[in-house]
Scaffold this motif. Sequence first.
Motif, short mmCIF file in Angstrom:
data_model
loop_
_atom_site.label_atom_id
_atom_site.label_comp_id
_atom_site.label_asym_id
_atom_site.label_seq_id
_atom_site.Cartn_x
_atom_site.Cartn_y
_atom_site.Cartn_z
N VAL A 242 0.84 -1.20 0.00
CA VAL A 242 0.00 0.00 0.00
C VAL A 242 0.87 1.25 0.00
N TRP A 243 1.94 1.24 0.79
CA TRP A 243 2.82 2.41 0.86
C TRP A 243 3.35 2.79 -0.52
N ARG A 244 3.67 1.79 -1.33
CA ARG A 244 4.26 2.07 -2.65
C ARG A 244 3.26 2.72 -3.60
N ARG A 245 1.98 2.62 -3.31
CA ARG A 245 0.97 3.22 -4.19
C ARG A 245 0.83 4.72 -3.95
N PHE A 246 1.45 5.24 -2.91
CA PHE A 246 1.33 6.67 -2.61
C PHE A 246 2.67 7.36 -2.81
N GLU A 247 2.66 8.37 -3.66
CA GLU A 247 3.92 9.04 -4.01
C GLU A 247 4.44 9.93 -2.90
N ASN A 248 3.54 10.41 -2.05
CA ASN A 248 3.94 11.29 -0.95
C ASN A 248 3.46 10.71 0.37
N HIS A 249 4.34 10.73 1.37
CA HIS A 249 4.01 10.28 2.73
C HIS A 249 4.22 11.46 3.68
N ILE A 250 3.18 11.87 4.36
CA ILE A 250 3.28 13.01 5.27
C ILE A 250 2.90 12.56 6.68
N ARG A 251 3.82 12.67 7.60
CA ARG A 251 3.53 12.37 9.00
C ARG A 251 3.22 13.68 9.73
N ILE A 252 2.10 13.72 10.41
CA ILE A 252 1.73 14.89 11.21
C ILE A 252 1.78 14.48 12.67
N ASP A 253 2.75 15.03 13.39
CA ASP A 253 2.94 14.70 14.80
C ASP A 253 2.21 15.68 15.69
N LEU A 254 2.30 15.46 16.99
CA LEU A 254 1.75 16.40 17.95
C LEU A 254 2.47 17.73 17.82
N PRO A 255 1.76 18.85 17.99
CA PRO A 255 2.39 20.16 17.82
C PRO A 255 3.44 20.43 18.89
N ASP A 256 4.52 21.13 18.50
CA ASP A 256 5.53 21.52 19.48
C ASP A 256 5.04 22.73 20.28
N GLU A 257 5.86 23.20 21.22
CA GLU A 257 5.41 24.27 22.13
C GLU A 257 5.08 25.55 21.38
N ARG A 258 5.89 25.89 20.39
CA ARG A 258 5.63 27.10 19.61
C ARG A 258 4.30 27.01 18.86
N THR A 259 4.03 25.84 18.30
CA THR A 259 2.78 25.65 17.57
C THR A 259 1.59 25.62 18.52
N ARG A 260 1.77 25.00 19.69
CA ARG A 260 0.68 25.00 20.68
C ARG A 260 0.32 26.42 21.09
N PHE A 261 1.34 27.26 21.22
CA PHE A 261 1.11 28.67 21.57
C PHE A 261 0.26 29.36 20.49
N ALA A 262 0.62 29.14 19.22
CA ALA A 262 -0.12 29.77 18.12
C ALA A 262 -1.54 29.24 18.04
N MET A 263 -1.71 27.95 18.26
CA MET A 263 -3.04 27.35 18.18
C MET A 263 -3.94 27.85 19.32
N LEU A 264 -3.39 27.89 20.53
CA LEU A 264 -4.18 28.37 21.67
C LEU A 264 -4.56 29.83 21.50
N ASN A 265 -3.65 30.62 20.97
CA ASN A 265 -3.96 32.03 20.71
C ASN A 265 -5.17 32.15 19.80
N ALA A 266 -5.21 31.31 18.77
CA ALA A 266 -6.33 31.35 17.82
C ALA A 266 -7.61 30.81 18.46
N PHE A 267 -7.49 29.69 19.18
CA PHE A 267 -8.67 29.03 19.76
C PHE A 267 -9.31 29.84 20.88
N LEU A 268 -8.51 30.66 21.57
CA LEU A 268 -9.03 31.42 22.71
C LEU A 268 -9.76 32.69 22.30
N GLU A 269 -9.69 33.06 21.03
CA GLU A 269 -10.44 34.25 20.59
C GLU A 269 -11.93 34.04 20.85
#
Length: 219
Positions: free
Chosen positions: A126-153
């Motif tokens: 199955v992996w060979r049938r997809f030309e691109n593989h994107i792993r999305i991990d848990l957000p780091d501290e900087r990203t959590r800050f940006a997300m919380l800023n947006a979500f708290l509006e």
Amino acid sequence: LRAMGVEPSRSCLIYGPPGTGKTLTAFWLAAQLRLPVINARIDGLVSSFLGTTARNIANLFTFANRYRCMLVLDEFDALAKMRDDPHEVGEIKRVVNTLLQNLDARAGTGLTVAITNHDALLDPAVWRRFENHIRIDLPDERTRFAMLNAFLEPLNVDDDVVRTLAFIVGERSGSFLKNFADSLKRVLALGRSDVSATTILAAAKALVPRLAIGENRFS
């Protein structure tokens, strides 16, 4: 690309922990490309009757191939499990073979995005049938800050308080952060509390353990 003798990439496998925005990413890609989305319900494809799941997969791809669209296969591991898994019956081999044949047939026709939380379960072919593989991990501290800023509006929260909140929640998914921010706003609104660093942090410390139980249960 065509001058080089290659076609544009038309398939992508997005994988990673639950709640990290994989499905949201697929829909964002479709919006950037101005393409309609066929969002396949995997639970609607899987059947207990012999051969029916394979037929449903073939019918889905036949339908998607008629249109200029993005086919999104969420919870993809339900269809693409390893064929040598000793815990699976012979039917899974028929299902995976049908899936591979249809992915090959669609390769030159339209865009396909598959999404899974359980990449370790996927059949190697199955992996060979997809030309691109994107792993999305848990957000780091900087990203959590940006997300919380947006979500708290529309709350007006000092940056130092948001950074403290990002530290309090720890390594959590984007969906957890959204639920956390919404719950925090509910506590402040229903308690008619003044929005201050003290009330926000007090509410946050009470909320995190309760929300974490729900996340661990469903992850």
